[in-house]
Design a protein around this motif. Structure first.
Motif, PDB file in Angstrom:
ATOM      1  N   ASP A   1     -97.507   0.980  37.156  1.00  0.00           N
ATOM      2  CA  ASP A   1     -98.689   1.838  37.273  1.00  0.00           C
ATOM      3  C   ASP A   1     -99.664   1.292  38.310  1.00  0.00           C
ATOM      4  OD1 ASP A   1    -100.720   3.644  36.839  1.00  0.00           O
ATOM      5  OD2 ASP A   1    -101.176   2.967  34.801  1.00  0.00           O
ATOM      6  N   GLN A   2    -100.049   2.150  39.291  1.00  0.00           N
ATOM      7  CA  GLN A   2    -101.032   1.794  40.312  1.00  0.00           C
ATOM      8  C   GLN A   2    -102.342   2.546  40.116  1.00  0.00           C
ATOM      9  OE1 GLN A   2    -100.331   0.501  44.019  1.00  0.00           O
ATOM     10  NE2 GLN A   2     -98.849  -0.825  43.052  1.00  0.00           N
ATOM     11  N   GLY A   3    -102.466   3.252  38.993  1.00  0.00           N
ATOM     12  CA  GLY A   3    -103.719   3.937  38.697  1.00  0.00           C
ATOM     13  C   GLY A   3    -103.749   5.397  39.059  1.00  0.00           C
ATOM     14  N   SER A   4    -102.649   5.955  39.535  1.00  0.00           N
ATOM     15  CA  SER A   4    -102.635   7.379  39.849  1.00  0.00           C
ATOM     16  C   SER A   4    -102.793   8.184  38.556  1.00  0.00           C
ATOM     17  CB  SER A   4    -101.320   7.752  40.537  1.00  0.00           C
ATOM     18  OG  SER A   4    -101.220   9.147  40.706  1.00  0.00           O
ATOM     19  N   ARG A   5    -103.708   9.124  38.550  1.00  0.00           N
ATOM     20  CA  ARG A   5    -103.926  10.001  37.415  1.00  0.00           C
ATOM     21  C   ARG A   5    -104.197  11.409  37.919  1.00  0.00           C
ATOM     22  NH1 ARG A   5    -102.525   5.779  35.739  1.00  0.00           N
ATOM     23  NH2 ARG A   5    -103.239   4.589  33.938  1.00  0.00           N
ATOM     24  N   PRO A   6    -103.845  12.452  37.146  1.00  0.00           N
ATOM     25  CA  PRO A   6    -103.261  12.396  35.809  1.00  0.00           C
ATOM     26  C   PRO A   6    -101.782  12.028  35.855  1.00  0.00           C
ATOM     27  CG  PRO A   6    -103.424  14.667  36.504  1.00  0.00           C
ATOM     28  CD  PRO A   6    -104.104  13.846  37.579  1.00  0.00           C
ATOM     29  N   LEU A   7    -101.290  11.497  34.731  1.00  0.00           N
ATOM     30  CA  LEU A   7     -99.876  11.176  34.616  1.00  0.00           C
ATOM     31  C   LEU A   7     -99.088  12.426  34.272  1.00  0.00           C
ATOM     32  CD1 LEU A   7    -100.178   7.821  32.637  1.00  0.00           C
ATOM     33  CD2 LEU A   7     -99.637   8.116  35.062  1.00  0.00           C
ATOM     34  N   PRO A   8     -97.806  12.485  34.651  1.00  0.00           N
ATOM     35  CA  PRO A   8     -97.009  13.683  34.382  1.00  0.00           C
ATOM     36  C   PRO A   8     -96.691  13.829  32.904  1.00  0.00           C
ATOM     37  CG  PRO A   8     -95.644  11.956  35.320  1.00  0.00           C
ATOM     38  CD  PRO A   8     -97.048  11.459  35.388  1.00  0.00           C
ATOM     39  N   ALA A   9     -96.314  15.031  32.503  1.00  0.00           N
ATOM     40  CA  ALA A   9     -95.903  15.287  31.124  1.00  0.00           C
ATOM     41  C   ALA A   9     -94.732  14.386  30.759  1.00  0.00           C
ATOM     42  CB  ALA A   9     -95.502  16.750  30.962  1.00  0.00           C
ATOM     43  N   GLY A  10     -94.773  13.850  29.537  1.00  0.00           N
ATOM     44  CA  GLY A  10     -93.703  12.988  29.071  1.00  0.00           C
ATOM     45  C   GLY A  10     -93.868  11.530  29.426  1.00  0.00           C
ATOM     46  N   ALA A  11     -94.888  11.170  30.212  1.00  0.00           N
ATOM     47  CA  ALA A  11     -95.113   9.766  30.567  1.00  0.00           C
ATOM     48  C   ALA A  11     -95.502   8.972  29.318  1.00  0.00           C
ATOM     49  CB  ALA A  11     -96.208   9.650  31.622  1.00  0.00           C
ATOM     50  N   VAL A  12     -95.052   7.725  29.254  1.00  0.00           N
ATOM     51  CA  VAL A  12     -95.402   6.857  28.125  1.00  0.00           C
ATOM     52  C   VAL A  12     -96.711   6.157  28.472  1.00  0.00           C
ATOM     53  CG1 VAL A  12     -94.636   4.974  26.641  1.00  0.00           C
ATOM     54  CG2 VAL A  12     -92.964   6.562  27.587  1.00  0.00           C
ATOM     55  N   TYR A  13     -97.823   6.761  28.098  1.00  0.00           N
ATOM     56  CA  TYR A  13     -99.143   6.222  28.451  1.00  0.00           C
ATOM     57  C   TYR A  13     -99.831   5.586  27.250  1.00  0.00           C
ATOM     58  CZ  TYR A  13    -100.433  10.880  26.668  1.00  0.00           C
ATOM     59  OH  TYR A  13    -100.550  12.027  25.906  1.00  0.00           O
ATOM     60  N   TYR A  14     -99.124   5.414  26.150  1.00  0.00           N
ATOM     61  CA  TYR A  14     -99.719   4.893  24.912  1.00  0.00           C
ATOM     62  C   TYR A  14     -99.100   3.551  24.531  1.00  0.00           C
ATOM     63  CZ  TYR A  14     -95.713   7.847  23.937  1.00  0.00           C
ATOM     64  OH  TYR A  14     -94.482   8.453  24.010  1.00  0.00           O
ATOM     65  N   ALA A  15     -98.554   2.822  25.516  1.00  0.00           N
ATOM     66  CA  ALA A  15     -97.970   1.495  25.271  1.00  0.00           C
ATOM     67  C   ALA A  15     -98.356   0.573  26.424  1.00  0.00           C
ATOM     68  CB  ALA A  15     -96.453   1.594  25.132  1.00  0.00           C
ATOM     69  N   SER A  16     -99.651   0.423  26.655  1.00  0.00           N
ATOM     70  CA  SER A  16    -100.125  -0.351  27.800  1.00  0.00           C
ATOM     71  C   SER A  16     -99.676  -1.805  27.721  1.00  0.00           C
ATOM     72  CB  SER A  16    -101.657  -0.302  27.874  1.00  0.00           C
ATOM     73  OG  SER A  16    -102.132  -1.209  28.855  1.00  0.00           O
ATOM     74  N   PRO A  17     -99.053  -2.327  28.778  1.00  0.00           N
ATOM     75  CA  PRO A  17     -98.684  -3.750  28.809  1.00  0.00           C
ATOM     76  C   PRO A  17     -99.862  -4.664  29.087  1.00  0.00           C
ATOM     77  CG  PRO A  17     -98.046  -2.702  30.857  1.00  0.00           C
ATOM     78  CD  PRO A  17     -98.563  -1.599  29.971  1.00  0.00           C
ATOM     79  N   ASP A  18    -101.054  -4.094  29.312  1.00  0.00           N
ATOM     80  CA  ASP A  18    -102.215  -4.911  29.648  1.00  0.00           C
ATOM     81  C   ASP A  18    -103.108  -5.212  28.448  1.00  0.00           C
ATOM     82  OD1 ASP A  18    -101.494  -5.087  32.291  1.00  0.00           O
ATOM     83  OD2 ASP A  18    -102.628  -3.323  32.902  1.00  0.00           O
ATOM     84  N   ILE A  19    -102.806  -4.638  27.291  1.00  0.00           N
ATOM     85  CA  ILE A  19    -103.564  -4.918  26.071  1.00  0.00           C
ATOM     86  C   ILE A  19    -102.780  -5.943  25.255  1.00  0.00           C
ATOM     87  CG2 ILE A  19    -104.533  -3.955  23.954  1.00  0.00           C
ATOM     88  CD1 ILE A  19    -104.756  -1.274  25.396  1.00  0.00           C
ATOM     89  N   ALA A  20    -103.433  -7.009  24.844  1.00  0.00           N
ATOM     90  CA  ALA A  20    -102.757  -8.087  24.130  1.00  0.00           C
ATOM     91  C   ALA A  20    -103.497  -8.436  22.849  1.00  0.00           C
ATOM     92  CB  ALA A  20    -102.646  -9.328  25.021  1.00  0.00           C
ATOM     93  N   VAL A  21    -102.731  -8.953  21.878  1.00  0.00           N
ATOM     94  CA  VAL A  21    -103.299  -9.452  20.625  1.00  0.00           C
ATOM     95  C   VAL A  21    -102.765 -10.858  20.387  1.00  0.00           C
ATOM     96  CG1 VAL A  21    -103.683  -7.211  19.531  1.00  0.00           C
ATOM     97  CG2 VAL A  21    -101.438  -8.274  19.369  1.00  0.00           C
ATOM     98  N   ALA A  22    -103.611 -11.707  19.800  1.00  0.00           N
ATOM     99  CA  ALA A  22    -103.203 -13.087  19.508  1.00  0.00           C
ATOM    100  C   ALA A  22    -103.952 -13.576  18.263  1.00  0.00           C
ATOM    101  CB  ALA A  22    -103.509 -13.990  20.706  1.00  0.00           C
ATOM    102  N   PRO A  23    -103.247 -14.257  17.355  1.00  0.00           N
ATOM    103  CA  PRO A  23    -101.827 -14.645  17.424  1.00  0.00           C
ATOM    104  C   PRO A  23    -100.907 -13.468  17.120  1.00  0.00           C
ATOM    105  CG  PRO A  23    -102.761 -15.340  15.347  1.00  0.00           C
ATOM    106  CD  PRO A  23    -103.908 -14.789  16.132  1.00  0.00           C
ATOM    107  N   ALA A  24     -99.722 -13.492  17.720  1.00  0.00           N
ATOM    108  CA  ALA A  24     -98.707 -12.471  17.491  1.00  0.00           C
ATOM    109  C   ALA A  24     -97.335 -13.118  17.654  1.00  0.00           C
ATOM    110  CB  ALA A  24     -98.860 -11.315  18.479  1.00  0.00           C
ATOM    111  N   ASP A  25     -96.300 -12.482  17.082  1.00  0.00           N
ATOM    112  CA  ASP A  25     -94.961 -13.033  17.247  1.00  0.00           C
ATOM    113  C   ASP A  25     -94.370 -12.596  18.587  1.00  0.00           C
ATOM    114  OD1 ASP A  25     -94.020 -10.424  16.955  1.00  0.00           O
ATOM    115  OD2 ASP A  25     -93.034 -10.763  15.032  1.00  0.00           O
TER     116      ASP A  25
END
Length: 338
Positions: free
Chosen positions: A33-57
């Motif tokens: 992702d380079q920030g282009s919006r809006p995303l097309p239909a069917g795009a997986v936009y609800y699993a951001s790799p930039d949000i993290a939680v700790a501690p986690a397995d």
């Protein structure tokens, strides 16, 4: 730093940050992702790799009752610094049509400048204590903004590069069956035919993901296994991804409309952007629930799933809510071998 000259080559519209002397903050929705919006239909936009939680397995799961730190990595892909960048954090029960009124505020990060071309991790100064409710599945939503690069479409990561959403699995202190109540929400100001769809992928060889220096964590790699950016590194590891019967091992109950509940919706400008993403005939998988929702109406559907899979493979289930041919939200369920 000097602004780019007038003869700087221009990017085609929608392919990333413009070559102007401005910041360009991005919370990625997917690996490339380079920030282009809006995303097309069917795009997986609800699993951001930039949000993290700790501690986690290893697979990004947190334990109920733990004190958890939530953070987001924001990139500035523009040609100017973004001063005073701040992130705001929320959590919500799983909803495939999430609106701000359905979420609970966690807190904010300190303000941080982000230089052009760099990234910074913004940490929520208020800890989050997850609880095991609704089958141990929760949503995190993060909004990042600066006075020089403000938010435009709250809670819509498909419309605004400043917004990120991520599903988090909360493990119970002791094993319990997974019973999940998904919320279907109609964000529009008119009645809408609302359908829940599911697609399923099987992943073998996923246990090779930890320790190989992939550009994403093992958990994020699983969540985005069908992303073309990951096809080559996954093949090199011998990890295989195949489509399976949509909704395999899942059981869906009846849809129940709450006659007294309303989801709140979005401003009309955001709704207009959503309507422009109407994609009749798009393949979202198999329909598993269907209901005519009133304006801003809410319905629920119960979903049951095994505690894990057998046979050594992982299953990735993609759930998508569609209102009158408009992709308005989604959720990913990840089932690992027991």
């Amino acid at each position: 730093m000097t602004p780019p000259a007038d003869d700087t080559p221009r990017r085609p519209q929608g392919e990333g940050p413009p070559p102007t002397y401005t910041p360009w903050l991005v919370v990625r929705a997917a690996p490339g992702d380079q920030g282009s919006r809006p995303l097309p239909a069917g795009a997986v936009y609800y699993a951001s790799p930039d949000i993290a939680v700790a501690p986690a397995d290893t697979w990004g799961r947190v334990l109920a009752g733990d004190t958890v730190t939530v953070s987001v990595t924001a990139q500035n892909l523009g040609h100017a610094a973004a001063p005073g960048v701040r992130a705001q954090f929320w959590w919500a029960d799983p909803s495939v049509g999430l609106t701000p009124q359905q979420a609970t505020f966690i807190g904010t990060s300190d303000r941080t400048p982000i230089a052009a071309g760099l990234a910074e991790t913004l940490v929520c100064t208020t800890p989050w204590t997850p609880v095991f409710v609704n089958g141990g599945h929760e949503c995190l939503v993060v909004e990042v903004s600066s006075l020089s690069d403000p938010l435009t479409s709250t809670f819509r990561s498909d419309l605004d590069r400043h917004v990120g959403q991520r599903n988090v699995t909360v493990l119970p202190p002791q094993g319990e069956p997974q019973r999940i109540v998904l919320t279907l929400a109609n964000p529009f100001r008119e009645d809408a035919r609302t359908t829940l769809w599911v697609r399923t992928f099987q992943v073998t060889g996923f246990e090779r993901l930890p320790g190989f220096g992939l550009p994403l964590s093992p958990a994020d790699t699983l969540l985005h296994v069908d992303d073309p950016v990951l096809a080559e590194p996954l093949a090199a590891l011998g990890t295989e991804v195949t489509a399976r019967e949509p909704g395999q091992d899942l059981a869906f109950g009846d849809v129940t409309i709450d006659p007294d509940a309303r989801c709140g919706g979005y401003p009309e400008a955001v709704l207009a952007e959503l309507r422009e993403r109407r994609a009749p005939g798009h393949d979202f998988g198999r329909p598993v629930a269907d209901v005519l929702l009133p304006a801003a109406g809410i319905a629920t559907v119960e979903l049951t799933a095994p505690l894990g899979t057998t046979g050594g493979a992982a299953l990735v289930h993609r759930l998508t809510q569609v209102c009158d041919d408009i992709d308005v939200g989604g959720y990913t369920l990840l089932a690992l071998p027991i």
